[in-house]
Design a protein around this motif. Structure first.
Motif, PDB file in Angstrom:
ATOM      1  N   SER A  70       0.867  -1.180   0.000  1.00 30.10           N
ATOM      2  CA  SER A  70       0.000   0.000   0.000  1.00 30.10           C
ATOM      3  C   SER A  70       0.900   1.226   0.000  1.00 30.10           C
ATOM      4  O   SER A  70       1.533   1.553   1.005  1.00 30.10           O
ATOM      5  N   SER A  73      -1.083   5.336   2.784  1.00 30.42           N
ATOM      6  CA  SER A  73      -1.908   4.825   3.881  1.00 30.42           C
ATOM      7  C   SER A  73      -1.843   5.783   5.065  1.00 30.42           C
ATOM      8  O   SER A  73      -0.794   6.352   5.365  1.00 30.42           O
ATOM      9  N   SER A 333      -9.970  -2.512   4.571  1.00 32.03           N
ATOM     10  CA  SER A 333      -8.658  -2.327   3.933  1.00 32.03           C
ATOM     11  C   SER A 333      -8.347  -3.558   3.089  1.00 32.03           C
ATOM     12  O   SER A 333      -7.459  -4.347   3.395  1.00 32.03           O
TER      13      SER A 333
END
Length: 469
Positions: A70, A73, A333
């Motif tokens: 990711s 974030s 998520s």
């Protein structure tokens, strides 16, 4: 600090797997993967391993693919899902600012630890993490000013770094300069202290480095861009700037693009977070400078921000990464969901079902993100010498049907329900959605209790509190 749970301690060989390396010049294959005692990939091959060493795990024909990266974030938001369900960016972040303004250093530790473990449970093994700033305030797009409530201690920053370290998530820590709201030398000193703290307290294997949390979008003075460039140069680090994310106050945002340009910020290692609304000139300048962008498909949809023109950036040659953004604006998520939303919105906008294919989308959320962050030598693909961060994803449990195309099956048909195991450095970190971390239960208990206490200090009430009278 608790003993880190992810230190490798034995050799491991994965067998009977459909390996998806996501390494350029390679395709998927049926075979094996081996991990050495340092937690690095020591070998991959087709067929049966001739002499498997250490623990042998037969995955029964499941997919083995790199952990997701990711590249954008805000992990401290794990306790803020479902807030302001109908607000666009500025309304949403304003309410969140009021809530988090009452958080203390130990609160933010547990919020961040819970968020990190949530990422790992969902298959994210590396993340760029925007830490919550010491400066507590709220931005008003109508006045282009930020109202400041307070400035917290440096410990508030440090506890977020501690939490990511203690979770065992590989992290790049992003820090705000905030030189508008304190003496500039003090701001630079606090930034330097935080960089030094991260470099001293986070083991090298877990640290992906540090970065500037680009915040000129919310700044009132052009000097803010020059201050960010100063710390980039002083510490030899990159910068990811939230920029042109929303159509709100768009003229203001586009003017501030010039601030960065005049300050000399654009270069390899500079990333535009979101970059949904640039004009043609801005996109070309960004690409020509070597700057990249990080795309948040789920977040942009949740907040009504728009759809980034990924094919255009791809054609311009920009490095493109993908992030899950806040847990409070992705709510789950889920990198599998993130891939699907990304592909489907691009196809719908361009009315072309081939504009973005599963193999490319998977690469963006793994190796592409690692490249954008400058850490592709360590993470993002399954290659000998890289960290053994990988997922076991079983398309037969629950059954998704025959596999016509490996990449399409993985990116279209599989999801968190098929994610069986998450390994970081060759050590099992999560299984069937359940964390193996010794602090997982504590993180859950602390999150619920501390969110309720922080909300009360902010004058807010949770729905459960209303339901309980």
């Amino acid at each position: 600090m608790p003993e880190l749970p992810l230190e490798p301690h034995t050799l491991l060989t994965i067998t009977n797997a459909v390996i998806i390396p996501v390494a350029d010049g390679t395709d998927w294959f049926r075979g094996w993967l081996s991990v050495d005692s340092a937690g690095l990939i020591s070998g991959l091959g087709e067929g049966v391993h001739p002499e498997p060493a250490g623990e042998v795990l037969d995955v029964g024909g499941a997919f083995v693919a790199p952990g997701f990266v990711s590249a954008h974030s805000h992990i401290f938001t794990s306790g803020m899902r479902g807030m302001t369900p109908g607000e666009n960016l500025y309304g949403w972040v304003g309410v969140q600012s009021e809530f988090i303004s009452r958080a203390e250093a130990d609160d933010i530790y547990w919020f961040t630890l819970h968020g990190c473990l949530d990422f790992v449970d969902n298959g994210v093994t590396s993340a760029y993490n925007f830490t919550d700033s010491r400066v507590v305030g709220r931005y008003d797009p109508r006045t282009d000013r930020r109202e400041i409530y307070a400035i917290r201690s440096e410990r508030y920053l440090q506890r977020q770094i501690d939490a990511a370290r203690d979770a065992g998530l590989r992290t790049m820590s992003a820090l705000r300069v905030d030189s508008e709201f304190q003496p500039v030398d003090q701001a630079f000193g606090v930034f330097a202290d935080a960089v030094d703290y991260a470099r001293g307290e986070v083991p090298a294997a877990l640290s992906l480095g540090q970065s500037v949390f680009g915040a000129v979008q919310w700044s009132a003075a052009e000097q803010a861009a020059r201050d960010e460039v100063h710390v980039m140069d002083a510490h030899g680090i990159g910068n990811q700037a939230h920029f042109l994310e929303t159509s709100e106050a768009l003229d203001q945002q586009r003017e501030k693009f010039r601030w960065y340009e005049d300050a000399g910020a654009f270069r390899e290692g500079f990333l535009f977070g979101h970059f949904v609304h640039p004009d043609a000139r801005q996109a070309e300048i960004a690409a020509q400078s070597g700057s990249g962008m990080v795309w948040q498909p789920t977040s942009n949809g949740r907040l009504g921000s728009g759809v980034a023109d990924i094919p255009r950036y791809r054609d311009l040659g920009m490095p493109i990464g993908i992030g899950l953004d806040d847990q409070s604006c992705t709510d789950i998520s889920d990198p599998f969901q993130n891939m699907r939303i990304g592909m489907y919105t691009q196809r719908a906008v361009h009315q072309d079902a081939s504009i973005l294919m599963p193999r490319e989308m998977l690469r963006m959320h793994t190796l592409g993100s690692a490249e954008a962050l400058g850490v592709a030598d360590r993470v993002g693909s399954l290659e000998v010498g890289k960290f053994a961060d990988f997922l076991v994803v079983d398309p037969s449990s629950p059954d998704t049907g025959p596999v016509w195309d490996v990449f399409a099956s993985y990116a279209f048909a599989c999801g968190l329900r098929n994610l069986k195991k998450v390994f970081i450095g060759g050590v099992l970190a999560s299984e069937n959605g359940e964390s193996r971390h010794p602090l997982a239960a504590d993180a859950t208990a602390h999150l619920h209790g501390r969110v309720r206490e922080t909300a009360a200090r902010s004058g807010m009430r949770l729905a459960w509190d209303d339901a309980e009278g």
